[in-house]
Design an enzyme around this catalytic site. Structure first.
Site, PDB file in Angstrom:
ATOM      1  N   LYS A  22       0.825  -1.217   0.000  1.00  0.00           N
ATOM      2  CA  LYS A  22       0.000   0.000   0.000  1.00  0.00           C
ATOM      3  C   LYS A  22       0.857   1.264   0.000  1.00  0.00           C
ATOM      4  CE  LYS A  22      -1.795   1.773   3.992  1.00  0.00           C
ATOM      5  NZ  LYS A  22      -1.570   3.217   4.168  1.00  0.00           N
ATOM      6  N   ASN A  23       1.832   1.336   0.909  1.00  0.00           N
ATOM      7  CA  ASN A  23       2.546   2.600   1.074  1.00  0.00           C
ATOM      8  C   ASN A  23       3.548   2.864  -0.054  1.00  0.00           C
ATOM      9  OD1 ASN A  23       0.995   3.253   3.238  1.00  0.00           O
ATOM     10  ND2 ASN A  23       2.495   2.619   4.788  1.00  0.00           N
ATOM     11  N   CYS A 117      -4.872   8.018   9.006  1.00  0.00           N
ATOM     12  CA  CYS A 117      -5.167   7.553  10.366  1.00  0.00           C
ATOM     13  C   CYS A 117      -4.853   8.643  11.385  1.00  0.00           C
ATOM     14  CB  CYS A 117      -4.356   6.297  10.675  1.00  0.00           C
ATOM     15  SG  CYS A 117      -4.787   4.923   9.602  1.00  0.00           S
ATOM     16  N   ARG A 122       0.035  15.151  13.035  1.00  0.00           N
ATOM     17  CA  ARG A 122       0.931  14.578  12.020  1.00  0.00           C
ATOM     18  C   ARG A 122       1.366  15.707  11.072  1.00  0.00           C
ATOM     19  NH1 ARG A 122      -1.658   9.139   9.572  1.00  0.00           N
ATOM     20  NH2 ARG A 122       0.465   8.793   8.840  1.00  0.00           N
ATOM     21  N   ASP A 307       3.672   0.402  12.130  1.00  0.00           N
ATOM     22  CA  ASP A 307       2.429  -0.126  11.550  1.00  0.00           C
ATOM     23  C   ASP A 307       2.150  -1.569  11.973  1.00  0.00           C
ATOM     24  OD1 ASP A 307       2.042   2.302  10.365  1.00  0.00           O
ATOM     25  OD2 ASP A 307       2.855   1.715   8.415  1.00  0.00           O
ATOM     26  N   ARG A 400      -9.045  -0.056   3.791  1.00  0.00           N
ATOM     27  CA  ARG A 400      -8.076   0.876   3.203  1.00  0.00           C
ATOM     28  C   ARG A 400      -6.768   0.172   2.896  1.00  0.00           C
ATOM     29  NH1 ARG A 400      -6.393   5.325   6.807  1.00  0.00           N
ATOM     30  NH2 ARG A 400      -4.856   5.351   5.153  1.00  0.00           N
TER      31      ARG A 400
HETATM   32  N1  EPU Z   1       6.892  14.100  11.126  1.00  0.00           N
HETATM   33  C1  EPU Z   1       7.133  15.429  11.409  1.00  0.00           C
HETATM   34  N2  EPU Z   1       7.162  16.301  10.365  1.00  0.00           N
HETATM   35  C2  EPU Z   1       6.950  15.902   9.072  1.00  0.00           C
HETATM   36  C3  EPU Z   1       6.705  14.554   8.795  1.00  0.00           C
HETATM   37  C4  EPU Z   1       6.677  13.668   9.855  1.00  0.00           C
HETATM   38  O1  EPU Z   1       7.314  15.805  12.553  1.00  0.00           O
HETATM   39  O2  EPU Z   1       6.990  16.761   8.176  1.00  0.00           O
HETATM   40  C5  EPU Z   1       6.894  13.123  12.224  1.00  0.00           C
HETATM   41  C6  EPU Z   1       5.550  12.423  12.385  1.00  0.00           C
HETATM   42  O3  EPU Z   1       4.649  13.172  13.177  1.00  0.00           O
HETATM   43  C7  EPU Z   1       5.967  11.113  12.999  1.00  0.00           C
HETATM   44  C8  EPU Z   1       7.314  10.828  12.346  1.00  0.00           C
HETATM   45  O4  EPU Z   1       7.792  12.085  11.881  1.00  0.00           O
HETATM   46  O5  EPU Z   1       6.149  11.285  14.366  1.00  0.00           O
HETATM   47  C9  EPU Z   1       7.278   9.861  11.189  1.00  0.00           C
HETATM   48  O6  EPU Z   1       6.284  10.242  10.254  1.00  0.00           O
HETATM   49  P1  EPU Z   1       6.350   9.853   8.712  1.00  0.00           P
HETATM   50  O7  EPU Z   1       6.419  11.096   7.916  1.00  0.00           O
HETATM   51  O8  EPU Z   1       7.394   8.808   8.518  1.00  0.00           O
HETATM   52  O9  EPU Z   1       4.927   9.189   8.516  1.00  0.00           O
HETATM   53  P2  EPU Z   1       3.896   9.424   7.342  1.00  0.00           P
HETATM   54  O10 EPU Z   1       4.618   9.699   6.068  1.00  0.00           O
HETATM   55  O11 EPU Z   1       2.846  10.373   7.790  1.00  0.00           O
HETATM   56  C10 EPU Z   1       3.915   6.933   6.618  1.00  0.00           C
HETATM   57  C11 EPU Z   1       2.891   5.876   6.381  1.00  0.00           C
HETATM   58  C12 EPU Z   1       2.304   5.416   7.706  1.00  0.00           C
HETATM   59  C13 EPU Z   1       3.417   4.940   8.624  1.00  0.00           C
HETATM   60  C14 EPU Z   1       4.514   6.016   8.756  1.00  0.00           C
HETATM   61  C15 EPU Z   1       5.732   5.532   9.533  1.00  0.00           C
HETATM   62  C16 EPU Z   1       2.007   6.379   4.192  1.00  0.00           C
HETATM   63  C17 EPU Z   1       0.894   6.889   3.383  1.00  0.00           C
HETATM   64  N3  EPU Z   1       1.844   6.403   5.518  1.00  0.00           N
HETATM   65  O12 EPU Z   1       3.218   8.010   7.256  1.00  0.00           O
HETATM   66  O13 EPU Z   1       1.455   4.329   7.390  1.00  0.00           O
HETATM   67  O14 EPU Z   1       2.891   4.670   9.903  1.00  0.00           O
HETATM   68  O15 EPU Z   1       4.957   6.422   7.445  1.00  0.00           O
HETATM   69  O16 EPU Z   1       6.302   4.426   8.934  1.00  0.00           O
HETATM   70  O17 EPU Z   1       3.006   5.921   3.657  1.00  0.00           O
HETATM   71  C18 EPU Z   1      -0.282   2.780   7.737  1.00  0.00           C
HETATM   72  O18 EPU Z   1       0.050   2.240   6.659  1.00  0.00           O
HETATM   73  O19 EPU Z   1      -1.110   2.268   8.539  1.00  0.00           O
HETATM   74  C19 EPU Z   1       0.321   4.060   8.095  1.00  0.00           C
HETATM   75  C20 EPU Z   1      -0.169   4.823   9.044  1.00  0.00           C
END
Ligand code: EPU
Length: 432
Positions: A22-23, A117, A122, A307, A400
């Site tokens: 998915k991701n 989620c 975030r 995850d 999802r």
């Molecule tokens: N963060 C910041 N600033 C940013 C971006 C992230 O402070 O600009 C923080 C976040 O708040 C968090 C950490 O950095 O504490 C990591 O966040 P990350 O950006 O890695 O997460 P994401 O891109 O929002 C993706 C996946 C999530 C998965 C996370 C961590 C997608 C669409 N989503 O989210 O997937 O949990 O990486 O691996 O790729 C899921 O599949 O169930 C899911 C939630």
């Protein structure tokens, strides 16, 4: 409201096939708009997040066709907009990848703030910091639309991420692939889907090196072309079935996986007394005795994935002894689902980012809710482990990210079925 009805206590045996990640898919579909000719993407999971990304592409004007359930052919040439409308885009986190891809395509993007989620705050400040370094300006309007524009050319830059962010790493990569000069992303995320996006962009003609390490170097190119690409297997779907096998004291071969991506999950299962045998593209999980306690801390890859945190916490509810689970990625803790597990008899206390899990002999079936995607699938695991009947509500969250979960689990011997209520037939399914 649709629900899964599970009669627990069945041992899962046999084999299950894992779908595409998915991701990776939710980033690779937006990346297609960087191409100057059609792309064929294979091994896409048939899940609502992918349908939503395809819907956004069609709404923007791309020609999208579906040769089969797991393949899309996308011609991005007719796209004549830099805007993604709110609505569908707000239902998914991955819609933020349209910002990076639109910037690479036409140097401007107007995209709604992403959904996804709810684990507390975030932010996307690291994405914006990256775009700024590449020559962009940004603003947010009252309606929650974020505008990012490059008044002049995009240019390469040295970007140090303050937090290891999957989304920021991939978004910056999308824009930098077509910026002038060299971009270096330091403290980059190393997840398998980061590597998959880089591989896809490289097959289109990009020059990205170092994906999978914490330093990624991108030499911008002027043009990217279409091609055929197959998405990697889903690490988290695979891990979830591995834990389902352990949770039911089963014997399950999880097929079409990359065992290397599963090492942190296998290691924890082994610590709990489970046998994990690696094949070339499969893992067999066999559990015959009582599960032992273990401590888990979620970390960026190659650490234990956040995850998988709700699923392993659920597994530990019946392990012998006291286990500690620390959420190391999302400061909000990502533990809201614990109340649902408590309703099933689990003994868990949560303080901030730490959950202390005291093993009980057995969970008891109960009506529970899916609070988000992974928390939702954890309720399915709990239902499989429990004595009696569990009804999992809010299953739209689970859909999802998990293709055919009911059929896959039933194929392994679970007693699970989908109970649809008439008014929800077809909701959200026009989208593909
Ligand atoms: N963060 C910041 N600033 C940013 C971006 C992230 O402070 O600009 C923080 C976040 O708040 C968090 C950490 O950095 O504490 C990591 O966040 P990350 O950006 O890695 O997460 P994401 O891109 O929002 C993706 C996946 C999530 C998965 C996370 C961590 C997608 C669409 N989503 O989210 O997937 O949990 O990486 O691996 O790729 C899921 O599949 O169930 C899911 C939630």
């Amino acid at each position: 409201m649709d629900k899964y009805v599970i009669h627990g206590g069945r041992r899962l045996c046999g084999s299950v096939e894992i779908n595409g990640a998915k991701n990776a898919a939710v980033a690779i579909l937006p990346a297609v708009i960087l191409s100057d000719s059609p792309c064929r993407i294979e091994n896409l999971p048939d899940i609502s997040d992918v349908k939503n990304a395809a819907y956004i592409l069609e709404e923007m004007g791309a020609a999208v066709s579906y040769p089969d359930r797991h393949t899309m052919e996308i011609d991005p040439r007719p796209i004549a907009t830099h805007t993604v409308s709110a609505g569908v885009a707000r239902r998914m986190r991955g819609s933020y990848y349209f910002i990076g891809a639109l910037l690479g395509r036409c140097r401007r993007a107007l995209v709604p703030l992403p959904g996804g989620c709810d684990f507390g705050v975030r932010p996307i400040d690291q994405h914006l910091k990256g775009f700024e370094a590449l020559g962009c300006e940004h603003s947010l309007d009252n309606g929650g639309m974020i505008s990012v524009t490059a008044p002049h050319d995009l240019h390469g830059a040295h970007i140090y991420l303050d937090v290891v962010s999957v989304g920021a790493t991939m978004n910056i990569m999308l824009t930098a692939a077509k910026a002038l000069g060299v971009t270096v992303i330091e403290n980059a995320a190393r997840e398998p889907h980061v590597v998959d996006l880089a591989n896809f962009l490289n097959t289109m003609g990009a020059d990205i090196r170092g994906a999978g390490t914490d330093t990624i170097k991108i030499h911008g190119v002027q043009q990217l072309r279409g091609g055929t690409y197959a998405i990697i297997p889903d690490q988290i779907e695979a891990g979830t079935y591995m834990l389902a096998a352990a949770a039911t004291h089963g014997d399950v071969t999880v097929k079409n996986v990359t065992p290397k991506h599963l090492e942190s999950i296998s290691a924890k299962l082994v610590e709990m007394g489970v046998t994990v045998e690696e094949g070339d593209d499969s893992v067999r999980v066999v559990c015959s005795g009582q599960l032992r306690k273990c401590n888990v801390k979620t970390l960026p890859h190659p650490g234990f994935p956040t995850d998988m945190q709700p699923q392993i916490t659920t597994l530990l509810t019946t392990a012998g002894g006291i286990s500690m689970v620390t959420e190391g990625i999302f400061s909000g803790g990502r533990f809201k689902y614990v109340d649902e597990l408590r309703n099933m008899g689990a003994k868990i206390t949560v303080e901030g980012s730490l959950a202390v899990v005291e093993g009980v002999p057995m969970l008891k079936g109960a009506p529970v809710r899916a609070l988000d995607l992974r928390a939702g699938v954890a309720m399915v695991l709990a239902g499989l482990m429990a004595d009696g009947v569990t009804q999992v509500e809010n299953i739209k969250f689970i859909e999802r990210g998990y293709e055919n979960i009911v059929d896959k689990l039933a194929g392994l011997g679970a007693d699970i079925h989908l109970q649809r209520t008439p008014d929800s037939y077809g909701s959200n399914y026009r989208l593909g």
